[in-house]
Structure formats: structure tokens, C-alpha cells
Write an enzyme that holds these catalytic residues in place. Sequence first.
Site, mmCIF file in Angstrom:
data_model
loop_
_atom_site.group_PDB
_atom_site.id
_atom_site.type_symbol
_atom_site.label_atom_id
_atom_site.label_comp_id
_atom_site.label_asym_id
_atom_site.label_seq_id
_atom_site.Cartn_x
_atom_site.Cartn_y
_atom_site.Cartn_z
ATOM 1 N N HIS A 209 0.801 -1.247 0.153
ATOM 2 C CA HIS A 209 -0.024 0.171 -0.078
ATOM 3 C C HIS A 209 0.975 1.155 0.080
ATOM 4 O O HIS A 209 2.168 1.082 0.197
ATOM 5 C CB HIS A 209 -1.066 -0.071 1.243
ATOM 6 C CG HIS A 209 -0.265 0.132 2.592
ATOM 7 N ND1 HIS A 209 0.439 -0.923 3.188
ATOM 8 C CD2 HIS A 209 -0.510 1.163 3.382
ATOM 9 C CE1 HIS A 209 0.761 -0.441 4.313
ATOM 10 N NE2 HIS A 209 0.139 0.761 4.459
ATOM 11 N N HIS B 277 1.384 4.064 1.799
ATOM 12 C CA HIS B 277 2.146 4.795 3.020
ATOM 13 C C HIS B 277 3.428 5.090 2.946
ATOM 14 O O HIS B 277 4.103 4.006 2.475
ATOM 15 C CB HIS B 277 1.581 3.961 4.315
ATOM 16 C CG HIS B 277 0.131 4.494 4.671
ATOM 17 N ND1 HIS B 277 -0.601 3.546 5.602
ATOM 18 C CD2 HIS B 277 -0.931 5.474 4.065
ATOM 19 C CE1 HIS B 277 -1.873 4.136 5.744
ATOM 20 N NE2 HIS B 277 -2.073 5.102 4.745
ATOM 21 N N ASP C 35 5.728 5.012 5.283
ATOM 22 C CA ASP C 35 6.683 3.852 5.689
ATOM 23 C C ASP C 35 6.789 2.684 4.867
ATOM 24 O O ASP C 35 7.601 1.719 5.264
ATOM 25 C CB ASP C 35 6.277 3.663 7.139
ATOM 26 C CG ASP C 35 5.001 3.169 7.267
ATOM 27 O OD1 ASP C 35 3.957 3.658 6.628
ATOM 28 O OD2 ASP C 35 4.886 2.158 8.109
ATOM 29 N N HIS C 36 6.085 2.572 3.909
ATOM 30 C CA HIS C 36 6.308 1.291 3.100
ATOM 31 C C HIS C 36 6.765 1.416 1.661
ATOM 32 O O HIS C 36 7.066 0.549 0.931
ATOM 33 C CB HIS C 36 4.626 0.638 3.060
ATOM 34 C CG HIS C 36 4.226 0.099 4.251
ATOM 35 N ND1 HIS C 36 4.112 -0.999 4.482
ATOM 36 C CD2 HIS C 36 3.671 0.960 5.277
ATOM 37 C CE1 HIS C 36 3.454 -1.015 6.063
ATOM 38 N NE2 HIS C 36 3.251 0.079 6.296
ATOM 39 N N HIS D 220 -7.395 -0.772 5.580
ATOM 40 C CA HIS D 220 -6.521 0.156 6.115
ATOM 41 C C HIS D 220 -6.378 1.127 5.030
ATOM 42 O O HIS D 220 -6.417 2.441 5.615
ATOM 43 C CB HIS D 220 -5.131 -0.675 6.190
ATOM 44 C CG HIS D 220 -3.823 0.216 6.833
ATOM 45 N ND1 HIS D 220 -4.015 0.774 8.003
ATOM 46 C CD2 HIS D 220 -2.974 0.591 6.121
ATOM 47 C CE1 HIS D 220 -2.749 1.478 8.019
ATOM 48 N NE2 HIS D 220 -2.101 1.349 6.981
ATOM 49 N N ASP E 196 -0.004 -3.751 6.325
ATOM 50 C CA ASP E 196 -0.898 -3.210 7.552
ATOM 51 C C ASP E 196 -2.163 -3.665 7.518
ATOM 52 O O ASP E 196 -3.180 -3.048 8.215
ATOM 53 C CB ASP E 196 -0.749 -1.575 7.618
ATOM 54 C CG ASP E 196 0.836 -1.121 7.850
ATOM 55 O OD1 ASP E 196 1.658 -1.951 7.914
ATOM 56 O OD2 ASP E 196 0.895 0.135 7.636
ATOM 57 N N HIS F 70 4.706 -4.451 10.824
ATOM 58 C CA HIS F 70 4.996 -3.794 12.132
ATOM 59 C C HIS F 70 4.935 -4.827 13.201
ATOM 60 O O HIS F 70 4.304 -5.708 13.416
ATOM 61 C CB HIS F 70 3.738 -2.783 12.587
ATOM 62 C CG HIS F 70 3.868 -1.446 11.422
ATOM 63 N ND1 HIS F 70 4.771 -0.214 11.813
ATOM 64 C CD2 HIS F 70 3.163 -1.241 10.346
ATOM 65 C CE1 HIS F 70 4.589 0.395 10.722
ATOM 66 N NE2 HIS F 70 3.583 -0.036 9.938
HETATM 67 ZN ZN LIG Z 1 2.896 0.700 8.213
HETATM 68 ZN ZN LIG Z 2 -0.066 1.926 6.621
#
Ligand SMILES: [Zn+2]
Ligand SMILES: [Zn+2]
Length: 258
Positions: A52, A54, A56-57, A108, A130, A168
Amino acid sequence: MNLLALPAFTDNYLWLLHDAHQAVVVDPGQAEPVLQALEERGLQLQAILVTHHHADHVGGVQALRQATGATVYGPARERIPEPFIPVSQGHQVTVLGCCFDVIDVPGHTAGHIAYFCPDVAGEPLLFCGDTLFSGGCGRLFEGTPAQMLASLDQLAALPDATRVCCAHEYTLSNLKFARAVEPGNNALLHYSSQCEALRAQGQPTLPSRIALEREINPFLRTRQSTVATAAAHFAPATPPCDAVAVLAALRAWKNEFR
Ligand SMILES: [Zn+2]
Ligand SMILES: [Zn+2]
């Protein structure tokens, strides 16, 4: 085949699968830990799988592509750093000789996908970003409780032995919440003490297994009467036989749980 959880940021894992020559990485929010792992082991990065959009990905995708020439696969319905091969439910991605099915798991984010391979060195393997965490699930930033329930149902239906690679390390806080929901769940109490011991030694609690998650994760147990009853304590209007309403109540409860 080797599976590594490379720590990044405060609690992300960048999953790296390799066969001692070639590697694939999932959701590289940072490039540096991946480049370091490749160099230490003399690996070539063949592909990057993104679940996805985001940051942090995807934060490390551009730098990794430039440094390695790896092919990037990502969710067809989301914007991630171009160029990438857009994939969605029904598509397959073959990396390191392993064929991964793409599963749409909105909730999410609106276009979130997961990657499942029934046989990686003899065991099924899931990269679920996530959407599913050990003992929990992702927050509903872009999707509805009904979408998240359908997504989690798809993942819960995967084979028992499926290794669950979540993005995570949220396990201990998820299990604290899960114990508030189901204080009488012995499998959950047992698993909690195992995970506490692992974290005390600085070890990841992941990957988990689907069969275990079905036993201990309240978000996969919305049709259990114990979970529905607990959800109705938090949100008294929750109809006990409505799994969507139970999931919505659990998610709202978890968001404010400390
Ligand atoms: Zn994440
Ligand atoms: Zn995420």
C-alpha cells in the site's frame, strides 16, 4: 529460501526473502537497511513488492530501484512511486521461482493488497502489510469495517501453516488489548507470555501463523460470542450476531485503548 525481518524506523519490518543469490523485499520504507543486507550477503535485488501507499512502506522504493534495477510490483488502485507493475486480485507475481497470488484487502487503505504463495520452501507464506497484525489489524484510514472484515476473512481462510509476515512489530500492545477482550482465552495468555519473552530478548514476534491468529486475534474472532459480548460492553448498541458491527466496535475500542 531464507526469510529475514529487517528492522526499520521504530517498529517496521522490511521482509527480505532470498535464495542466497537473488532477493525480494516487501514494503521498503527505507532503502539503507535493505542495501546493507544485500551487500552483507552478496545478494542481488530482483523485485520489490509493495502492499500500500503509506510512506513507511514506499519511502525506499525509488532509491532501491535506482541502485539495483529491481522490478517494482504494487497495488493497481494506489499511487506509489512510478514506474511499477500494477497488480490486483487474480494477478500472480513470480519472484525467486515462487508464484505469489495477489489478494485485494481494502480497509487500512482503499487499494491495499497482500501477496500469498502456497509453497515457499514447503510452507505457505503471506505478506499482508498493515492489514493483519499479530493479535490485531490495521486502522481503518480509507476503508469501512465491512471491507476490513471481508479482507480479514480472506486472510483467515488461508492454510493453517501460513507464515504471516506483518509490516509492524505491534504484537505486545495488540495482545494487551486482546486480553481485555478475551481474558479467558488460554491460547492468548500462553502466546502473550511467549511474545513477551521474545521481545525481552530483542527478537521479533513475527512471522506468526494463520492457525494461531484464528485462536488469539480478536479481529479474526468477531463471530465468537465472547468477542461479541465484550464489544457490546464497549458499544452497547452492537448487535451480537453482526460481525461487521462487532469489528467496528472492536476497532473503535482499540483506537482509544491504552
Ligand atoms: Zn505501516
Ligand atoms: Zn499503512
